[in-house]
Design a protein around this motif. Structure first.
Motif, PDB file in Angstrom:
ATOM      1  N   UNK A   1      12.302  12.767  16.574  1.00 51.68           N
ATOM      2  CA  UNK A   1      11.817  13.587  15.460  1.00 51.68           C
ATOM      3  C   UNK A   1      10.811  12.757  14.670  1.00 51.68           C
ATOM      4  N   UNK A   2       9.765  13.424  14.193  1.00 50.16           N
ATOM      5  CA  UNK A   2       8.689  12.687  13.523  1.00 50.16           C
ATOM      6  C   UNK A   2       8.539  13.123  12.067  1.00 50.16           C
ATOM      7  N   UNK A   3       8.170  12.176  11.233  1.00 51.81           N
ATOM      8  CA  UNK A   3       7.805  12.447   9.848  1.00 51.81           C
ATOM      9  C   UNK A   3       6.293  12.626   9.789  1.00 51.81           C
ATOM     10  N   UNK A   4       5.854  13.790   9.317  1.00 52.51           N
ATOM     11  CA  UNK A   4       4.429  14.051   9.138  1.00 52.51           C
ATOM     12  C   UNK A   4       4.085  13.675   7.696  1.00 52.51           C
ATOM     13  N   UNK A   5       3.118  12.777   7.529  1.00 49.35           N
ATOM     14  CA  UNK A   5       2.802  12.184   6.224  1.00 49.35           C
ATOM     15  C   UNK A   5       1.468  12.734   5.727  1.00 49.35           C
ATOM     16  N   UNK A   6       1.492  13.307   4.526  1.00 48.75           N
ATOM     17  CA  UNK A   6       0.323  13.998   3.987  1.00 48.75           C
ATOM     18  C   UNK A   6      -0.016  13.503   2.582  1.00 48.75           C
ATOM     19  N   UNK A   7      -1.245  13.760   2.174  1.00 49.37           N
ATOM     20  CA  UNK A   7      -1.705  13.577   0.793  1.00 49.37           C
ATOM     21  C   UNK A   7      -1.674  12.126   0.337  1.00 49.37           C
TER      22      UNK A   7
ATOM     23  N   UNK B   1       4.533  16.681   0.449  1.00 53.13           N
ATOM     24  CA  UNK B   1       3.727  15.633   1.089  1.00 53.13           C
ATOM     25  C   UNK B   1       4.388  15.056   2.329  1.00 53.13           C
ATOM     26  N   UNK B   2       5.548  15.593   2.692  1.00 53.18           N
ATOM     27  CA  UNK B   2       6.246  15.160   3.907  1.00 53.18           C
ATOM     28  C   UNK B   2       6.701  16.401   4.665  1.00 53.18           C
ATOM     29  N   UNK B   3       6.562  16.362   5.962  1.00 54.57           N
ATOM     30  CA  UNK B   3       7.051  17.443   6.800  1.00 54.57           C
ATOM     31  C   UNK B   3       7.777  16.844   8.002  1.00 54.57           C
ATOM     32  N   UNK B   4       8.509  17.680   8.720  1.00 56.80           N
ATOM     33  CA  UNK B   4       9.291  17.221   9.862  1.00 56.80           C
ATOM     34  C   UNK B   4       8.795  17.912  11.127  1.00 56.80           C
ATOM     35  N   UNK B   5       8.524  17.104  12.147  1.00 56.87           N
ATOM     36  CA  UNK B   5       8.170  17.665  13.453  1.00 56.87           C
ATOM     37  C   UNK B   5       9.303  17.343  14.422  1.00 56.87           C
ATOM     38  N   UNK B   6      10.174  18.319  14.697  1.00 59.53           N
ATOM     39  CA  UNK B   6      11.319  18.039  15.577  1.00 59.53           C
ATOM     40  C   UNK B   6      10.869  17.604  16.963  1.00 59.53           C
ATOM     41  N   UNK B   7      11.571  16.599  17.507  1.00 57.27           N
ATOM     42  CA  UNK B   7      11.247  16.111  18.841  1.00 57.27           C
ATOM     43  C   UNK B   7      11.701  17.075  19.923  1.00 57.27           C
TER      44      UNK B   7
ATOM     45  N   UNK C   1       0.875  -1.181   0.000  1.00 52.92           N
ATOM     46  CA  UNK C   1       0.000   0.000   0.000  1.00 52.92           C
ATOM     47  C   UNK C   1       0.908   1.226   0.000  1.00 52.92           C
ATOM     48  N   UNK C   2       1.171   1.781  -1.203  1.00 51.38           N
ATOM     49  CA  UNK C   2       2.246   2.761  -1.360  1.00 51.38           C
ATOM     50  C   UNK C   2       1.686   4.138  -1.721  1.00 51.38           C
ATOM     51  N   UNK C   3       2.134   5.153  -0.984  1.00 46.58           N
ATOM     52  CA  UNK C   3       1.864   6.533  -1.366  1.00 46.58           C
ATOM     53  C   UNK C   3       2.881   6.870  -2.450  1.00 46.58           C
ATOM     54  N   UNK C   4       2.425   6.980  -3.701  1.00 46.14           N
ATOM     55  CA  UNK C   4       3.360   7.027  -4.824  1.00 46.14           C
ATOM     56  C   UNK C   4       3.727   8.438  -5.272  1.00 46.14           C
ATOM     57  N   UNK C   5       3.320   9.470  -4.513  1.00 47.51           N
ATOM     58  CA  UNK C   5       3.688  10.845  -4.870  1.00 47.51           C
ATOM     59  C   UNK C   5       4.721  11.350  -3.866  1.00 47.51           C
ATOM     60  N   UNK C   6       6.018  11.268  -4.216  1.00 41.57           N
ATOM     61  CA  UNK C   6       7.070  11.600  -3.250  1.00 41.57           C
ATOM     62  C   UNK C   6       7.451  13.070  -3.222  1.00 41.57           C
ATOM     63  N   UNK C   7       6.572  13.950  -3.691  1.00 41.54           N
ATOM     64  CA  UNK C   7       6.860  15.385  -3.671  1.00 41.54           C
ATOM     65  C   UNK C   7       7.134  15.848  -2.244  1.00 41.54           C
TER      66      UNK C   7
END
Length: 432
Positions: free
Chosen positions: A284-290, A272-278, A263-269
């Motif tokens: 540190x967290x990867x925020x996954x969007x779209x 669509x990814x953000x960083x939430x520093x710990x 089950x792949x999110x195929x748009x790697x722009x």
């Protein structure tokens, strides 16, 4: 940008005008391939909607069939999208949500982001104070898909940039399917929930909640998560160890998507990814969007692909070629030279996993893999690849760019080997 060309006639006329000019300049040879590409990107950027998005998709998968100049310019389309004026988007919201629901929200007119199919506005739910993101689809986008794809095929043919040896029907069929997914926000809502379920409570990843009461087929409401853009200088100033850990987490996420979840999110722009520093020792967290571009891969295809990757990790040319034929990438009667180039390409792709810490930034691997891919397609006349590969390659390229941007130096071999072993073991268990 005040509006987008909405009518089918207006959109067709703009493309036909470009196509006529392309045909003239192709005959007189007064326009270089790069100038042709830049002119095409300008037209697509003005069109917005499915035609611009189709151009982006073709650019991300285009190493299989486009000249490098065309491909490079198409890849810039994400950065060229200007927002549509707020009154246009407000009318869309009012029509889709209704005045009663709209009255429950305080919406910021300036968008957080603008893309080819829609734009995102920050809003506050008045009675709770919760902040949400409203992803609003541009009017008329879904209805324009078929006409836009016909026009795009026409103009690419007239510009002379679609190689005759490529079965373009496969390419455009996959693009059409992807566009239909991406304009179906109801399906994206379900995909977001499913991805959130798969990610579980892993503290390394954050998938936003969805707000169904403010969502619909053309609007998607999700929780706003305070975070940093991937290209924010604060991310580059994180310590080497923290950036390496983010890179490893991103790589593991992709391996889980493909080899475990299928089950792949195929748009790697990057958007669509953000960083939430710990903070205070938290990771540190990867925020996954779209999740409009999520693709479900057949388990049998994934198993065969895992076998090919294992053969490449083992540096076994005969096994690589055999796996390529089982996947339908290589013809069963592929000549030895075609097999050799294919093996070279597979070995290059797994080079970062040869063992030891790999420098994802200081290398020329993208250039070498692109050259080998073009050699396969142009010189060796490799038939069109299975459609599953087009956007898997798109994701692979995005993973490489993400890790390169972080300046990662990590040993990913144990992680990849472990994933493949589990994938093949599970497949054997299911078959027995």
């Amino acid at each position: 940008m005040k509006r987008i060309p909405a009518s089918a006639i207006e959109r067709s006329l703009r493309v036909i005008g470009f196509g006529i000019q392309s045909g003239i300049t192709a005959v007189t040879r007064t326009r270089t391939v790069l100038q042709q590409a830049e002119a095409l990107a300008k037209v697509l950027g003005q069109m917005k909607g499915s035609m611009m998005k189709a151009g982006q998709l073709l650019g991300l998968a285009g190493e299989h069939f486009f000249p490098p100049e065309i491909n490079a310019v198409l890849r810039t389309l994400n950065a060229k999208s200007e927002p549509v004026d707020w009154p246009v988007m407000e009318r869309t919201l009012r029509r889709r949500l209704g005045p009663a629901k709209l009255a429950l929200l305080e919406i910021e007119p300036t968008p957080l982001a603008a893309a080819s199919l829609g734009q995102v506005h920050l809003a506050t739910i008045k009675n709770s104070g919760e902040r949400i993101c409203l992803k609003i689809q541009y009017p008329g986008v879904a209805k324009a898909i078929e006409g836009d794809l016909r026009n795009l095929r026409m103009v690419l043919r007239m510009a002379g940039v679609l190689p005759v040896e490529i079965d373009e029907r496969i390419i455009f069929s996959e693009v059409r399917d992807m566009l239909r997914r991406e304009v179906d926000y109801g399906q994206e809502l379900l995909a977001t929930r499913e991805y959130r379920r798969l990610a579980g409570d892993d503290p390394r990843y954050l998938v936003p909640d969805v707000f169904e009461e403010f969502s619909g087929s053309k609007i998607l409401a999700t929780r706003w998560i305070e975070s940093l853009d991937v290209e924010d200088p604060k991310v580059s100033r994180l310590s080497v160890d923290r950036r390496n850990q983010l890179a490893e987490n991103f790589l593991e996420l992709f391996f889980n998507e493909y080899f475990s979840w299928n089950f792949v999110q195929t748009d790697p722009h990057f958007g669509n990814y953000r960083i939430r520093p710990g903070k205070d020792g938290s990771p540190d967290q990867l925020v996954l969007l779209d999740f409009g571009a999520v693709r479900k891969f057949p388990a049998d295809f994934v198993r065969k692909y895992a076998g090919m990757v294992k053969a490449a990790l083992d540096s076994d040319p005969a096994a690589i070629a055999s796996a390529g034929k089982r996947l339908g990438i290589l013809p069963l009667d592929a000549p030895p030279v075609m097999e050799q180039v294919f093996v070279e390409l597979c070995l290059a792709v797994v080079e970062p996993f040869a063992g030891g810490k790999y420098d994802w930034r200081a290398n020329e691997l993208p250039r070498r893999t692109t050259a080998l891919g073009l050699k396969l397609v142009v010189e060796q006349k490799l038939p069109s690849p299975p459609r599953e590969l087009l956007f898997l390659d798109r994701k692979l390229g995005g993973v490489f760019v993400f890790l390169s941007h972080l300046g990662a130096r990590i040993d990913g071999r144990p992680l990849l080997e472990g994933m493949i072993e589990r994938c093949l073991a599970d497949a054997n268990k299911n078959q027995s």
